[in-house]
Design an enzyme around this catalytic site. Structure first.
Site, short mmCIF file in Angstrom:
data_model
loop_
_atom_site.label_atom_id
_atom_site.label_comp_id
_atom_site.label_asym_id
_atom_site.label_seq_id
_atom_site.Cartn_x
_atom_site.Cartn_y
_atom_site.Cartn_z
N MET A 6 -81.28 -11.87 -25.83
CA MET A 6 -81.03 -11.03 -24.66
C MET A 6 -80.19 -9.81 -24.99
O MET A 6 -80.41 -8.73 -24.44
CB MET A 6 -80.30 -11.86 -23.60
CG MET A 6 -81.22 -12.34 -22.51
SD MET A 6 -80.30 -13.09 -21.18
CE MET A 6 -80.11 -14.74 -21.77
N ASP A 29 -72.05 -8.30 -33.86
CA ASP A 29 -72.61 -9.65 -34.03
C ASP A 29 -72.20 -10.17 -35.41
O ASP A 29 -71.84 -9.38 -36.29
CB ASP A 29 -74.15 -9.61 -33.90
CG ASP A 29 -74.76 -10.95 -33.47
OD1 ASP A 29 -74.54 -11.95 -34.17
OD2 ASP A 29 -75.44 -10.99 -32.43
N VAL A 80 -66.64 -12.67 -32.48
CA VAL A 80 -65.92 -12.50 -31.21
C VAL A 80 -64.64 -13.35 -31.12
O VAL A 80 -63.81 -13.13 -30.26
CB VAL A 80 -66.80 -12.80 -29.97
CG1 VAL A 80 -67.88 -11.76 -29.80
CG2 VAL A 80 -67.37 -14.22 -30.00
N ASN A 104 -71.79 -10.90 -24.25
CA ASN A 104 -73.06 -11.64 -24.29
C ASN A 104 -73.09 -12.73 -25.36
O ASN A 104 -73.87 -13.67 -25.25
CB ASN A 104 -74.18 -10.61 -24.53
CG ASN A 104 -75.49 -11.24 -24.93
OD1 ASN A 104 -76.23 -11.73 -24.08
ND2 ASN A 104 -75.79 -11.26 -26.22
N TYR A 122 -70.54 -26.07 -23.03
CA TYR A 122 -71.24 -24.87 -22.56
C TYR A 122 -70.97 -24.65 -21.08
O TYR A 122 -70.60 -23.56 -20.65
CB TYR A 122 -72.75 -25.05 -22.82
CG TYR A 122 -73.58 -23.82 -22.56
CD1 TYR A 122 -73.61 -22.78 -23.48
CD2 TYR A 122 -74.36 -23.71 -21.42
CE1 TYR A 122 -74.39 -21.64 -23.26
CE2 TYR A 122 -75.14 -22.59 -21.18
CZ TYR A 122 -75.16 -21.56 -22.11
OH TYR A 122 -75.93 -20.44 -21.88
N THR A 161 -83.27 -20.78 -26.63
CA THR A 161 -84.07 -21.74 -25.86
C THR A 161 -85.39 -22.10 -26.55
O THR A 161 -86.21 -22.80 -25.96
CB THR A 161 -84.38 -21.18 -24.45
OG1 THR A 161 -84.98 -19.89 -24.61
CG2 THR A 161 -83.14 -21.07 -23.61
P1 NAD Z 1 -79.23 -15.98 -28.88
O1 NAD Z 1 -78.80 -17.19 -29.62
O2 NAD Z 1 -80.49 -15.32 -29.23
O3 NAD Z 1 -78.08 -14.86 -28.89
C1 NAD Z 1 -76.74 -15.14 -29.01
C2 NAD Z 1 -76.12 -14.13 -29.95
O4 NAD Z 1 -74.72 -14.39 -30.04
C3 NAD Z 1 -76.70 -14.23 -31.38
O5 NAD Z 1 -77.09 -12.96 -31.84
C4 NAD Z 1 -75.55 -14.80 -32.17
O6 NAD Z 1 -75.51 -14.40 -33.52
C5 NAD Z 1 -74.36 -14.23 -31.38
N1 NAD Z 1 -73.12 -14.93 -31.72
C6 NAD Z 1 -72.92 -16.27 -31.82
N2 NAD Z 1 -71.67 -16.52 -32.23
C7 NAD Z 1 -71.06 -15.31 -32.37
C8 NAD Z 1 -69.77 -14.91 -32.76
N3 NAD Z 1 -68.81 -15.79 -33.12
N4 NAD Z 1 -69.48 -13.59 -32.78
C9 NAD Z 1 -70.42 -12.68 -32.44
N5 NAD Z 1 -71.67 -12.99 -32.09
C10 NAD Z 1 -71.98 -14.30 -32.04
O7 NAD Z 1 -79.24 -16.46 -27.36
P2 NAD Z 1 -79.47 -15.69 -25.97
O8 NAD Z 1 -80.25 -16.60 -25.12
O9 NAD Z 1 -79.90 -14.28 -26.18
O10 NAD Z 1 -77.97 -15.73 -25.40
C11 NAD Z 1 -77.23 -14.59 -24.97
C12 NAD Z 1 -76.25 -15.03 -23.91
O11 NAD Z 1 -76.96 -15.44 -22.75
C13 NAD Z 1 -75.38 -16.23 -24.31
O12 NAD Z 1 -74.07 -16.05 -23.82
C14 NAD Z 1 -76.06 -17.39 -23.58
O13 NAD Z 1 -75.15 -18.45 -23.33
C15 NAD Z 1 -76.49 -16.70 -22.32
N6 NAD Z 1 -77.55 -17.36 -21.56
C16 NAD Z 1 -78.75 -17.67 -22.13
C17 NAD Z 1 -79.76 -18.24 -21.36
C18 NAD Z 1 -81.13 -18.53 -21.91
O14 NAD Z 1 -81.92 -19.21 -21.22
N7 NAD Z 1 -81.48 -18.05 -23.09
C19 NAD Z 1 -79.51 -18.53 -20.01
C20 NAD Z 1 -78.27 -18.24 -19.47
C21 NAD Z 1 -77.29 -17.64 -20.24
#
Ligand code: NAD
Length: 248
Positions: free
Chosen positions: A22, A41, A65, A91, A156, A194
């Protein structure tokens, strides 16, 4: 599907965890709508490739982060390169599951460190700049799991509820300074997080997962001046997932 309208023209956005999923979609859309974008990242290879693909108005910087020093360096770099910062999208996130009696303290702590402390550190680093310029928008990426319980996802869920509270406490503190803070609550979105989970398991009223681009439209609204009177609020984007009671 969407018309590009310079909704964030001239603004500078920082997206944590933006190398893929996202966050990468938000980078694409904020850029398309006129912003300069910094992506932070831990995934250096993916992050650099994304920045190279998107062009000169996108910068990648290594950011864990959980590190205050990384945040300080990333925001310094943002100001150095683009002269200001207007938008912070917290994010970055991880998800891990286990029954509560087997949930490891290490996984619990790591999830809190990234999902909640990571956002706190981002806000703490960026907010002085936003207050000084008397404008800015912070978007904290919570989840539908910040609105309800979910078996196995204990850490989570706790962090995503925590982000709601953090959003509100900061929002009321900085509102008079012209800075807005909101949380978004996506449902089931197709990203690496996911992959391997079927949307059918979730009984989504709209009957499908969302694409990251659909969530980016909400991020754009909150990042732009279109949302000038919204702060401390929760924006759900879940295809109806939390609107009803699931029936088997
Ligand atoms: P994703 O795993 O593709 O992206 C998460 C990103 O966070 C990755 O690029 C990862 O490298 C980065 N990350 C992890 N640990 C890190 C750290 N210590 N420092 C910096 N970056 C770090 O997943 P996504 O689905 O794109 O998730 C993005 C956000 O959306 C997250 O907060 C997730 O909880 C939230 N979210 C996702 C969904 C879903 O259905 N995919 C739904 C609700 C919320």
């Amino acid at each position: 599907m969407w018309v590009v309208m310079d909704r964030v023209s001239g603004k500078v956005a920082f997206i944590s965890g933006g190398a893929r999923g996202m966050g990468a979609a938000h980078a694409h859309w904020l850029l398309a709508e006129g912003a300069s974008v910094v992506v932070g990242d831990v995934l250096d290879v993916e992050g650099r490739a994304l920045a190279a693909k998107l062009g000169e108005r996108v910068l990648f910087t290594h950011l864990d982060v959980t590190s205050p020093a990384d945040w300080a360096a990333a925001v310094d770099q943002t100001i150095e390169r683009f002269g200001r910062i207007d938008i912070l999208v917290n994010n970055a996130g991880i998800a891990n599951g286990a029954p509560i009696s087997e949930f490891s303290v290490d996984v619990w702590q790591r999830t809190l460190d990234i999902n909640l402390t990571g956002a706190f550190l981002g806000i703490r680093t960026v907010v002085p700049h936003l207050i000084a310029q008397r404008s800015g928008s912070i978007i904290n990426v919570s989840s539908v799991e910040g609105l309800r319980g979910s078996p196995n996802l204990h850490a989570y869920v706790a962090t995503k509820f925590g982000l709601r509270g953090l959003t509100k406490s900061v929002a009321v503190e900085v509102a008079a300074a012209g800075v807005r803070v909101n949380s978004i609550h996506p449902g089931f979105i197709t990203t690496p997080m996911t992959s391997g989970i079927s949307a059918e398991r979730l009984q989504i009223p709209m009957g499908r997962a969302a694409e990251p681009d659909e969530v980016s439209q909400l991020v754009l609204f909150l990042a732009s001046d279109e949302s000038s009177y919204s702060t401390g609020a929760e924006f759900v984007i879940d295809g109806g997932l939390t609107a009803g009671i699931p029936h088997a």
